[in-house]
Every structure is written in C-alpha cells, then in structure tokens.
Design a protein around this motif. Structure first.
Motif, PDB file in Angstrom:
ATOM      1  N   ASN A  78       0.862  -1.170   0.000  1.00 17.10           N
ATOM      2  CA  ASN A  78       0.000   0.000   0.000  1.00 17.10           C
ATOM      3  C   ASN A  78       0.901   1.224   0.000  1.00 17.10           C
ATOM      4  O   ASN A  78       1.767   1.364   0.875  1.00 17.10           O
ATOM      5  CB  ASN A  78      -0.906   0.016   1.232  1.00 17.10           C
ATOM      6  N   HIS A  80       1.153   5.373   0.075  1.00 16.35           N
ATOM      7  CA  HIS A  80       0.446   6.610   0.451  1.00 16.35           C
ATOM      8  C   HIS A  80       1.459   7.746   0.375  1.00 16.35           C
ATOM      9  O   HIS A  80       2.153   8.053   1.350  1.00 16.35           O
ATOM     10  CB  HIS A  80      -0.127   6.462   1.864  1.00 16.35           C
ATOM     11  N   LYS A 150      -8.484   9.527  -1.396  1.00 15.35           N
ATOM     12  CA  LYS A 150      -7.581  10.311  -0.552  1.00 15.35           C
ATOM     13  C   LYS A 150      -7.937  10.061   0.908  1.00 15.35           C
ATOM     14  O   LYS A 150      -9.113   9.953   1.265  1.00 15.35           O
ATOM     15  CB  LYS A 150      -7.676  11.796  -0.892  1.00 15.35           C
ATOM     16  N   LEU A 154      -2.240   6.235   6.275  1.00 17.23           N
ATOM     17  CA  LEU A 154      -2.324   4.868   5.789  1.00 17.23           C
ATOM     18  C   LEU A 154      -2.904   3.991   6.877  1.00 17.23           C
ATOM     19  O   LEU A 154      -2.326   3.846   7.950  1.00 17.23           O
ATOM     20  CB  LEU A 154      -0.938   4.371   5.388  1.00 17.23           C
ATOM     21  N   LEU A 210      -4.389   6.799  -1.700  1.00 16.93           N
ATOM     22  CA  LEU A 210      -3.940   5.427  -1.473  1.00 16.93           C
ATOM     23  C   LEU A 210      -3.842   4.676  -2.798  1.00 16.93           C
ATOM     24  O   LEU A 210      -4.772   4.702  -3.607  1.00 16.93           O
ATOM     25  CB  LEU A 210      -4.915   4.703  -0.550  1.00 16.93           C
TER      26      LEU A 210
END
Length: 307
Positions: A78, A80, A150, A154, A210
């Motif tokens: 992931n 961010h 957005k 995270l 993200l």
C-alpha cells in the motif's frame, strides 16, 4: 542441493543495513515504512517458503486464490505518498551492490529476451555494469494497480483481506481518476497503456491518495533458487557458491529516478544452513554439542542468529 540453504528476507526505507528489518514472510502483518516522502505497508509472500524466522508459514492463502495458483511469490504494498510523484519517475526492479557479469550463466541473454517479451517489455538496465540494475516503470511493470481514495493516513486495517489479493481497478473516486486519465480498466491494458512515456508523464501519484499494488509471477522459484521461463530453466546454485550468494543478495527496489529518492528496498539473502549452525556452535562456546545445541536437540537457525 537447495535444502542446504535458507532464505532471509529483510526490508527498509533505504540500502542502509542498519535500517533493514526482518520480513515475516507469508505473515498477515506488513512491514511498515514511514518516511518524509511516503508511507508504505509492505507484504512479501513466497510459495513453499524455506527460511527465517523459524516457524514462518510455508505458504499463504494468497496462493490458493484462483488468480495466483501458478505464482511463486508476491511483493504487495500500500503506497500513500506525502508528496506528488511523477508517473514517469517511479521505477521498480532489481539491483545488486556488486558486479555479477562474471557470474552470469550461458544463455542469460536469451533469458532476458524472454523476460522482456513475456513478462515486462518496459524493463531496462545494465546487468553487466559495476552496479548491475534492471528497472521498469512502475506503472507498466507492476501486475496490479488499484487506485483508492484520498485519506489522511495509511490505515492497513481498513481494507485488510486475509488472502491479500488485490484486484485491478479503483475505490471511490479512484475509479474516476483512472477514467479521466484514459487508463484501461484491465491490468493488461493498463500496462500496455503506460509503456508510452507520454502517458506516464500524464499520470501523477497524488499526495494523500492510497495506491494498492501487487507484483507477482511464477518464474522465480525461491524454494529451489531457480529461474523457470518457457523454454529456459536455470538453477542459481549451479553458478554461485555460498560465499558468492551471500555477497550478491537480490534486491527489489522502489525509487524515484528523477530525484534518486529510495522508497523501499527488499533484500533476499541466501544463507548456507551449515554456516549458521557453525556460527551458533561457536557462539555457544560448547564444543560438545550437536548442531550447536546439547546432544539430542536440533538447531534450527532463527533471525536472531544472524548478525
């Protein structure tokens, strides 16, 4: 021969060994990387994993999913960003600290042709350089890209799935972001779309948004330390001894080619099991032991046995 070796995977925000931390392969918990530029949650999954720490799962539910039954490993994360990142600047791939040109096996050129034709046409680099590298634009190299909404931070728990499978597409207005940029909805179409530099320059990894990413394939078999391509198979152990394997660790790197900022480095270390047993025995100071432990016990190397 492969059963004489163990894999030890570490990851961190830079090449600095002091900032690398052990990766719990096939774990449900990510390695968390937090820097001024990005926040990243990183997962590494390896089918038939044989390595440290002791007791690590041999597999993951990920490899039972219909999309991944043929895959051998996955690097998922992931992303961010805290600052905008140009789509043309973000690259992903492999590099080595030392030259490998003298250790490249016969047929390596053919293997590279297969890789560029079958796996990643955007791959570029120089494996014969003093600091060998093979990078591709992240937008065309990664297998799956899911654009999220957005968010202020995270939050791994908010979209957690036990099997870790990520699907191509978008969440919330992330789908609209893809559509406005003319990005095809399927993974193959998106990868082909971003082979064009002009298209990559139109894309921006926005600060605060993200992005969920997965990179995987069935061609690199970490359990056998072998590359298996259609019409070409290569055992790495045939061309490197234990000392060379230790000094030529495989690295996967996500970085910005324009600023040279590194976002993460994953290091795959191949370790000789006998060396770890010997080091454990010498550290214990007890010469009347078997495998570094009292008679009747068997030593299994663990992460803390590594320097």
């Amino acid at each position: 021969m492969a059963d004489k070796y163990l894999l030890h995977v570490t990851a961190g925000p830079s090449y600095d060994p002091a900032l690398q931390q052990p990766v719990h392969v096939n774990s449900l918990d990510p390695i968390q990387i937090r820097t001024k530029q990005v926040d990243i949650d990183l997962f590494v999954r390896i089918q038939n994993y044989r390595g440290l720490p002791q007791g690590a799962p041999r597999t993951s539910p990920y490899f039972s999913h219909p999309d991944h039954v043929r895959d051998q490993y996955s690097i998922a994360f992931n992303l961010h960003p805290k600052q905008p990142i140009s789509g043309n600047a973000l690259i992903f791939g492999n590099d080595f600290e030392r030259p490998i040109r003298d250790r490249l096996p016969p047929g390596f050129g053919k293997a590279m042709q297969i890789v560029k034709w079958l796996i990643d046409p955007g791959l570029d680099g120089d494996p014969y350089a003093d600091q060998p590298h093979l990078y591709g634009p992240a937008l065309s190299s990664i297998n799956v890209l899911r654009v999220g909404e957005k968010q202020p931070a995270l939050d791994h728990a908010s979209d957690f799935k036990e099997d870790g499978v990520i699907k191509e597409g978008g969440d919330g207005d992330g789908e609209k972001v893809r559509e406005e940029k003319g990005v095809p909805p399927d993974a193959a179409g998106r990868r082909k779309h971003f082979l064009a530099e002009a298209k990559r320059k139109e894309w921006e990894f926005e600060a605060g948004r993200l992005y969920r990413v997965d990179f995987f394939n069935g061609y690199l078999d970490f359990s056998e330390f072998a590359v298996k391509l259609p019409g070409f198979s290569l055992s790495i152990l045939r061309f490197m001894d234990a000392k060379e394997l230790k000094s030529h660790a495989l690295r996967y790197v996500l970085k910005n080619k324009e600023t040279d900022e590194v976002y993460f480095v994953i290091v795959f270390n191949v370790l000789l099991k006998d060396d770890l047993i010997k080091e454990k025995a010498e550290t214990s100071g007890d010469r009347d032991t078997v495998d570094g432990k009292p008679d009747g016990e068997t030593f299994e190397p663990q992460a803390e046995d590594l320097d």
